[in-house]
Design an enzyme around this catalytic site. Structure first.
Site, PDB file in Angstrom:
ATOM      1  N   ASP A  35      16.942 110.949  30.052  1.00 41.26           N
ATOM      2  CA  ASP A  35      18.401 110.897  30.035  1.00 41.26           C
ATOM      3  C   ASP A  35      18.861 112.296  29.633  1.00 41.26           C
ATOM      4  O   ASP A  35      18.722 112.696  28.480  1.00 41.26           O
ATOM      5  CB  ASP A  35      18.859 109.842  29.019  1.00 41.26           C
ATOM      6  CG  ASP A  35      20.376 109.818  28.842  1.00 41.26           C
ATOM      7  OD1 ASP A  35      21.079 110.610  29.496  1.00 41.26           O
ATOM      8  OD2 ASP A  35      20.853 108.981  28.035  1.00 41.26           O
TER       9      ASP A  35
ATOM     10  N   TRP B 114      21.859 106.863  21.801  1.00 45.51           N
ATOM     11  CA  TRP B 114      21.690 106.636  23.243  1.00 45.51           C
ATOM     12  C   TRP B 114      20.303 106.117  23.552  1.00 45.51           C
ATOM     13  O   TRP B 114      20.133 105.229  24.401  1.00 45.51           O
ATOM     14  CB  TRP B 114      22.026 107.899  24.040  1.00 45.51           C
ATOM     15  CG  TRP B 114      23.464 108.279  23.878  1.00 45.51           C
ATOM     16  CD1 TRP B 114      23.961 109.377  23.246  1.00 45.51           C
ATOM     17  CD2 TRP B 114      24.614 107.533  24.329  1.00 45.51           C
ATOM     18  NE1 TRP B 114      25.338 109.361  23.281  1.00 45.51           N
ATOM     19  CE2 TRP B 114      25.763 108.244  23.937  1.00 45.51           C
ATOM     20  CE3 TRP B 114      24.777 106.328  25.026  1.00 45.51           C
ATOM     21  CZ2 TRP B 114      27.062 107.797  24.206  1.00 45.51           C
ATOM     22  CZ3 TRP B 114      26.070 105.887  25.315  1.00 45.51           C
ATOM     23  CH2 TRP B 114      27.186 106.617  24.906  1.00 45.51           C
TER      24      TRP B 114
ATOM     25  N   LYS C  65      29.661 115.415  31.129  1.00 48.00           N
ATOM     26  CA  LYS C  65      29.385 116.366  30.056  1.00 48.00           C
ATOM     27  C   LYS C  65      29.106 117.764  30.606  1.00 48.00           C
ATOM     28  O   LYS C  65      29.829 118.685  30.297  1.00 48.00           O
ATOM     29  CB  LYS C  65      28.238 115.858  29.197  1.00 48.00           C
ATOM     30  CG  LYS C  65      28.754 114.794  28.235  1.00 48.00           C
ATOM     31  CD  LYS C  65      27.827 113.675  27.969  1.00 48.00           C
ATOM     32  CE  LYS C  65      28.553 112.584  27.182  1.00 48.00           C
ATOM     33  NZ  LYS C  65      27.785 111.361  27.101  1.00 48.00           N
TER      34      LYS C  65
HETATM   35  C1  PLP Z   1      27.420 110.147  26.990  1.00 46.21           C
HETATM   36  C2  PLP Z   1      26.013 109.759  27.078  1.00 46.21           C
HETATM   37  C3  PLP Z   1      25.605 108.569  27.709  1.00 46.21           C
HETATM   38  C4  PLP Z   1      26.582 107.574  28.255  1.00 46.21           C
HETATM   39  O1  PLP Z   1      27.099 107.991  29.447  1.00 46.21           O
HETATM   40  P1  PLP Z   1      28.114 107.062  30.280  1.00 46.21           P
HETATM   41  O2  PLP Z   1      28.197 107.810  31.578  1.00 46.21           O
HETATM   42  O3  PLP Z   1      29.385 106.990  29.519  1.00 46.21           O
HETATM   43  O4  PLP Z   1      27.490 105.716  30.440  1.00 46.21           O
HETATM   44  C5  PLP Z   1      24.263 108.316  27.787  1.00 46.21           C
HETATM   45  N1  PLP Z   1      23.348 109.171  27.272  1.00 46.21           N
HETATM   46  C6  PLP Z   1      23.708 110.302  26.642  1.00 46.21           C
HETATM   47  C7  PLP Z   1      22.665 111.207  26.093  1.00 46.21           C
HETATM   48  C8  PLP Z   1      25.049 110.632  26.527  1.00 46.21           C
HETATM   49  O5  PLP Z   1      25.414 111.771  25.904  1.00 46.21           O
END
Ligand code: PLP
Length: 360
Positions: A171, A102, A195
């Site tokens: 993030d 990511w 998540k």
């Molecule tokens: C799942 C995830 C993403 C991507 O998220 P989307 O909403 O599908 O774009 C980005 N960063 C991390 C750390 C993730 O676990």
């Protein structure tokens, strides 16, 4: 109905109480005679949800009115581009810490729009840990520093955030609200909801207002944080239903006793999983360095890929779903976000021990 034990990385398990509440209200939202799916995003009924969700998030994070909560579409992935578009000016450098897939994607987008400096990377060791403070070389005067607080695929997590001078952006898609932390150290936190916050469809952003003021002008309206700050995420139609579900999830967190209780539960869950792995060192192998182990995504290997496949198949028979590691790394991964109850961890760790005994 017996509920499947859902260990998927995202979309992931949502607390049963939250699902039931949504089900009860589904056809008649707050006496409106309409489903929440049908009400206007300009209606007072929806507005109350919007405002309460923002207030709940700020209170759980312990931030005040110098921060704004935004609800955007496009997933966390869109933020990878929006951040440099807004905050990485010409001739400036932004620091990124590369801790896996990511982070890499975020770096790629930043380099399309400006210059990303990799302030630290743990790629050499296969991203099996996060860097130490000494390993990070931050640029003086950087536009911002970007980190990924939890690495969903590799199963690593920052347990102590870096001290930086530049605005810190994280993030937190896969570990937001897993514990209490000092959110005021961050200029911006963002997370795809699917998540730890609810269903997919909304990206939650907590951003300092004075940081938004430093954003560039002249970028497309929908991609500008200034637009969404000014219009309180109602410039266009927001993802109303996902926001409503996030609201329910935040209320559920409060009902659990807040982040202290949620963190204690998460630590109990993660500790039991890692103890089970460590108790069978000839059978289970955890690739992640101990001090970087994630409490949200627990990854490990079995002696062979055949045994891993058999473990996943046996799990399915026991209504344990989503045990397979990410296709890029293989192995086993349990995603054990806030919504996963301790009973499921007890069930899977019992299965792990039994499986190791039978096949070791
Ligand atoms: C799942 C995830 C993403 C991507 O998220 P989307 O909403 O599908 O774009 C980005 N960063 C991390 C750390 C993730 O676990």
């Amino acid at each position: 109905m017996t509920r499947t034990m859902n260990f998927n990385p995202g979309p992931s398990s949502i607390p049963l109480a939250v699902l039931k509440e949504a089900q009860e209200e589904f056809l008649d939202f707050k006496g409106s005679g309409m489903s929440v799916l049908e009400v206007s995003h300009r209606s007072p009924e929806y507005d109350a949800v919007h405002e309460e969700t923002q207030a709940l998030l700020k209170s759980l994070l312990g931030v005040g009115d110098d921060y704004q909560v935004l609800f955007l579409g496009g997933g966390a992935s869109s933020q990878f581009a929006m951040i440099p578009m807004n905050f990485l000016g010409q001739g400036q450098v932004a620091d990124y810490v590369n801790t896996g897939t990511w982070s890499n994607k975020a770096i790629k987008e930043a380099n399309l729009l400006g210059k990303a400096n990799v302030a630290a990377s743990t790629e050499d060791g296969g991203f099996t840990r996060v860097p130490t403070a000494e390993e990070c070389t931050f640029t003086k005067g950087a536009a911002y520093v970007h980190i990924t607080s939890n690495n969903t695929i590799k199963g690593t997590q920052w347990h102590q955030f870096p001290e930086v001078d530049a605005p810190l952006i994280a993030d937190m898609s896969s570990d937001i609200l897993w514990r209490k932390f000092d959110a005021s150290k961050f200029a911006m936190i963002y997370a795809g909801a699917q998540k730890n916050l609810g269903p997919s469809g909304v990206t939650v952003i907590v951003i300092r207002k004075d940081f938004v003021e430093t954003a560039a002008d002249g970028i497309p309206t929908m991609l500008s944080y200034k637009t969404h700050l000014k219009k309180n995420s109602l410039f266009n139609t927001p993802p109303c239903f996902p926001i409503y579900m996030v609201n329910k999830t935040l209320n559920w967190i409060e009902g659990q006793g807040g982040l202290e209780v949620v963190e204690a539960n998460n630590r109990k869950k993660g500790d039991l999983l890692y103890q089970t792995i460590d108790a069978n060192p000839d059978f289970f192998r955890a690739p992640v360095a101990k001090d970087s182990r994630s409490y949200m995504n627990v990854v490990f290997r079995l002696p062979t890929e055949e045994l891993e496949a058999a473990f996943v198949a046996g799990g399915k028979e026991r209504k344990m779903n989503g045990l397979k590691g990410h296709r890029s790394v293989g192995g086993i991964r349990f995603s054990v976000y806030n919504a996963i109850p301790m009973e499921w961890i007890e069930a899977v760790t019992a299965y792990m021990t039994e499986f190791a005994k039978a096949n070791g």
